[in-house]
Design an enzyme around this catalytic site. Structure first.
Site, short mmCIF file in Angstrom:
data_model
loop_
_atom_site.label_atom_id
_atom_site.label_comp_id
_atom_site.label_asym_id
_atom_site.label_seq_id
_atom_site.Cartn_x
_atom_site.Cartn_y
_atom_site.Cartn_z
N ILE A 1 42.76 69.02 162.14
CA ILE A 1 43.06 70.45 161.99
C ILE A 1 42.40 71.07 160.75
CG2 ILE A 1 44.95 72.15 161.94
CD1 ILE A 1 44.57 70.54 164.57
N HIS B 1 54.24 65.65 159.58
CA HIS B 1 55.32 65.80 158.60
C HIS B 1 55.95 64.46 158.26
CE1 HIS B 1 55.08 70.10 159.17
NE2 HIS B 1 55.09 69.90 160.46
N CYS C 1 58.79 77.35 146.06
CA CYS C 1 58.46 78.74 145.80
C CYS C 1 57.04 79.01 146.27
CB CYS C 1 58.51 79.03 144.31
SG CYS C 1 60.11 78.73 143.59
N1 GLN Z 1 43.40 74.21 158.36
C1 GLN Z 1 44.66 74.11 157.70
C2 GLN Z 1 44.90 72.69 157.25
O1 GLN Z 1 44.54 71.81 157.93
C3 GLN Z 1 45.78 74.57 158.59
C4 GLN Z 1 47.10 74.57 157.85
C5 GLN Z 1 48.23 75.18 158.63
O2 GLN Z 1 48.16 75.40 159.80
N2 GLN Z 1 49.32 75.48 157.98
O3 GLN Z 1 45.50 72.43 156.23
ZN ZN Z 2 49.35 73.93 161.24
#
Ligand code: GLN
Ligand code: ZN
EC number: 2.1.1.14
Length: 763
Positions: A440, A703, A525
């Site tokens: 991602i 996560h 925060c």
């Molecule tokens: N491109 C971002 C990452 O990989 C996407 C983060 C997200 O969706 N919160 O960290």
């Molecule tokens: Zn994400």
């Protein structure tokens, strides 16, 4: 005389003292007594800050979350949290976080860790609360100790405290019935406990109690409306005076109900519901107090005090002593003190107001109403000068950006050809296997990366040295990905501290505070960047990094950007133009970046819209309008490219059913989403008719430190293939990997790649 008050004060501390104290306690590095003492110190300081007001909130301080506090006050702990042998504060943290400081050692066998409470967004803010849990059998039992202690503490300090509670109906509304029973059926059991609580407070000499009922700005069915009437009829005989507070929006259908609640006072958000104040006043029985939230509690801009007075004065005349004024909502959602900021330029600073400055505004307004504007002539003149300078500033209004916005046409947001035509051209060019694998965007943000960034910001590392350090990280990510055999690579985002701040820092029209922290949940925060002016992009922001990454590999390298809607939703935004306009400006700037990436030969560009859903208005009737401009903004950013360029988008949350048409309307070639924890269940939303393009349903819960097995991934993908044709599926994790460690990431991705190979072989 007009009465001044405040609905709630930020508890985290001007320097995030509470955050650091909590984290140190959780790590076992400080004692419970030290944490309690810091809490008391913060309360005292915050009360002192507010001491010029007539009524000062108490009970708004929290070690984690005000909704969780209310659950404890009402004795509504989840079953799993009962029977804990340790200290009540540790139990409180256990419910919040799944564990407390010393659980692991002291209570490992008897009652140690439990599942953490579910968290969700507090109305349309970025604050997250712990969801109360209910069943049909839920019983409530008052524990007023925390509130009583805080009220006594305030009294000992000479503070005129007005305790703040979440109202009974909002409390039920916020919670979740674990057994799908009817939450409202609990109201009858809940009200006597509230009544008892009010009596306990009365016994402490409390005169006014604020009951927050923000549900009144949402669409309520007859059952919930009835519950509000029932609740306040039940509580009307209590020995304290009640102020029912609404905020964040308009009352609409609930206006009449609200105006007729049998309570001593009503607070209304005079920023968001300004047009409802007059009708409300006309309905208001003659002896009621009306509190007008005239200073915006959700943004960081100075109030135009003269304009506020123009509007307020007739109400002051009509209401006399029955007029109260305050910020529109709790100041929980703004930073504490503008005076801490040393790096903002003086002009920009003169346009801003944080919590303390907002309370000063309330006081100036009150003085002007009581004694005439002449009594605060200097303050009003200074305010007027600041407002005028902002309005006239060329940093705020840029004719070329205005012209570009005026010239937006639907063509800007349209690809050359429909998906099917593009997909053919992209496949011919990219030659990817079935079930292509990718990630991602981010790879682990290692200690070295953070250190290099810190040294660069501190001036200890020069630009060339910093670039070399980041390039080394990019090279490492590329090496690892090639070794793993991933099909579409990423550069790893080493150079980004945050997916919004990184772009904000490079766009004109953005400013950054040093201490503008706002609580997101618990000790977490965020420091939203401040979008203050028309947005433009002075130069390319990501191209050099991506080009460097692409130079290291023959495989396709994804360009990586944050989308306009997400940048907007995670910023403090302007109050002098609609959000939509700011969003379009961001869209045009990000579009330039997309086109520059394409020009540099980048074949795949991902535009993250992690926060698209977060911007949904509170009322469903307003969703369409928001989704229209949000989706159009994304399209403007993404869709100027050639057919051959593949656009990806990514969203991490897991509810798509109700907005799937809008998601499809973005027309990205590929969307990657978070699905692993739902066991692919939410792919239901993406069936053929509703979502025609390619999808990468996440198969790896990032996560968790757990390594997903190859079998599990294959199984998840097979499930996905039951819903979506295999030729349109991608294989990827749920989200970015920046919070993980390399030793976790490598075996997990190895299993993912192996799973993709298995799937190809069996196809
Ligand atoms: N491109 C971002 C990452 O990989 C996407 C983060 C997200 O969706 N919160 O960290
Ligand atoms: Zn994400």
């Amino acid at each position: 005389m007009v009465t001044t008050h405040n609905l709630g004060f930020p508890r985290i501390g001007a320097r995030r003292e509470l955050k650091f104290a909590l984290e140190s306690y959780w790590k076992g590095e400080s004692s419970r007594e030290q944490l309690q003492a810091l809490g008391a110190q913060l309360r005292q300081r915050h009360w002192q800050h507010q001491s010029g007001l007539d009524w000062i909130p108490a009970g708004d301080f929290s070690f984690y979350d005000q909704v969780l506090d209310m659950s404890f006050t009402l004795g509504n702990l989840p079953e799993r949290a009962r029977g804990f042998h340790g200290d009540p504060l540790d139990n409180y943290f256990r419910v919040a976080r799944g564990r407390s400081a010393r659980d692991a050692e002291e209570h490992a066998v008897c009652c140690g860790g439990i599942a953490a409470g579910e968290m969700t967004k507090w109305f349309d803010t970025n604050y997250h609360y712990i969801v109360p849990e209910f069943t049909a059998g839920t019983q409530f039992k008052l524990d007023a100790s925390r509130l009583v202690a805080q009220v006594r503490e305030a009294k000992a300090q000479g503070i005129k405290a007005k305790p703040v509670l979440i109202g009974p109906v909002t409390y039920l509304w916020l919670g979740k019935a674990k057994d799908d029973s009817d939450k409202l059926a609990l109201l009858e059991r809940l009200l006597p406990v509230y009544a008892q609580l009010l009596e306990e407070l009365a016994a402490q000499g409390v005169e006014w109690v604020q009951l927050d009922e923000p549900v009144l700005v949402t669409e309520l069915d007859a059952g919930w409306q009835h519950a509000l009437n029932q609740a306040y009829h039940h509580l009307k005989s209590s020995s304290v005076k009640l102020l029912v507070a609404t905020y964040f929006g308009t009352l609409q259908d609930n206006l009449y109900l609200f105006s007729n609640l049998p309570v001593a006072g009503l607070h209304v958000d005079a920023i968001n519901a300004r047009d409802e104040v007059r009708p409300l006043l006309n309905l208001l029985p003659s002896h009621r107090v009306l509190s007008l939230g005239i200073v915006n509690g959700r943004n960081i801009w100075k109030t135009d005090l003269n304009a506020a007075l123009d509007w307020l004065e007739p109400y002051a005349e009509r209401l006399g002593d029955r007029l109260w004024i305050a910020p529109s909502c709790s100041l929980l959602h703004v930073p504490v003190d503008l005076a801490c900021e040393q790096e903002l330029d003086a002009e920009l600073k003169s346009w801003l107001a944080f919590a303390l400055q907002k309370l000063d505004e309330v006081k100036v307004l009150a003085t002007a109403l009581d004694m005439g504007r002449a009594a605060v002539a200097a303050e009003l003149a200074a305010n007027q000068a600041a407002i005028a300078s902002r309005r006239a500033s060329p940093r705020v209004t840029k004719p070329e950006v205005r012209a570009a916005i005026a010239a937006i046409s639907p063509a800007l947001g349209r690809r050359q050809h429909p998906y099917l035509v593009r997909a053919g051209k992209q496949a011919a060019l990219l030659k990817l296997p079935a079930y292509p694998t990718t990630t991602i965007g981010s790879f682990p943000q290692t200690a070295e990366i953070r250190q290099a960034r810190r040294r660069f910001k501190a001036g200890e590392l020069d630009e060339a040295g910093y670039t070399r350090a980041m390039q080394a990280e990019i090279a490492r990510s590329v090496r690892e990905q090639e070794a793993l055999g991933l099909d579409v690579l990423v550069h790893g985002e080493a150079e980004r501290n945050d997916m919004v701040e990184y772009f904000g820092e490079q766009l004109d029209g953005y400013a950054f505070s040093q201490f503008g922290w706002v609580q997101s949940y618990g000790s977490r925060c965020v420091k939203p960047p401040i979008l203050f002016g028309d947005i433009s992009r002075p130069k390319a922001m990501t191209v050099a990094w991506i080009q460097y990454a692409q130079s290291l590999t023959a495989r396709p390298m994804k360009g990586m950007l944050t989308g306009p809607v997400t940048i907007l939703n995670w910023s403090f935004v302007r109050d002098d133009q609609p959000r939509a306009v700011s969003c379009y400006q961001l869209a045009l700037a990000m579009r330039e970046e997309v086109l520059d990436l394409e020009k540099a030969g980048v074949r795949i560009i991902q535009i993250d819209e992690a926060a698209l859903r977060e911007g949904l208005p509170l009322r469903r009737s307003e969703w369409t309008t928001y989704l229209e401009w949000a989706v159009e903004s994304f399209r403007i950013t993404a869709n100027g490219v050639q057919d051959e360029t593949q656009i990806h988008t990514h969203m991490c949350y897991s509810e798509f059913n109700d907005i799937i048409e809008s998601i499809a309307g973005m027309d990205a070639d590929v969307i990657t989403i978070e699905t692993s924890r739902s066991d692919m269940g939410l792919l239901e939303a993406f069936d053929d008719f509703k979502y025609p393009n390619e999808i990468g349903p996440g198969v790896y819960d990032i996560h968790s430190p757990n390594i997903p097995t190859q079998e599990h991934i294959v199984q998840l993908m097979k499930k996905a293939a039951e819903r979506i044709p295999a030729e349109r599926l991608w294989v990827n994790p749920d989200c970015g990997l920046k919070t993980r460690q390399w030793p976790e990431v490598i075996p997990a991705l190895a299993n993912m790649v192996a799973a993709a190979r298995t799937l190809r072989a069996s196809a």
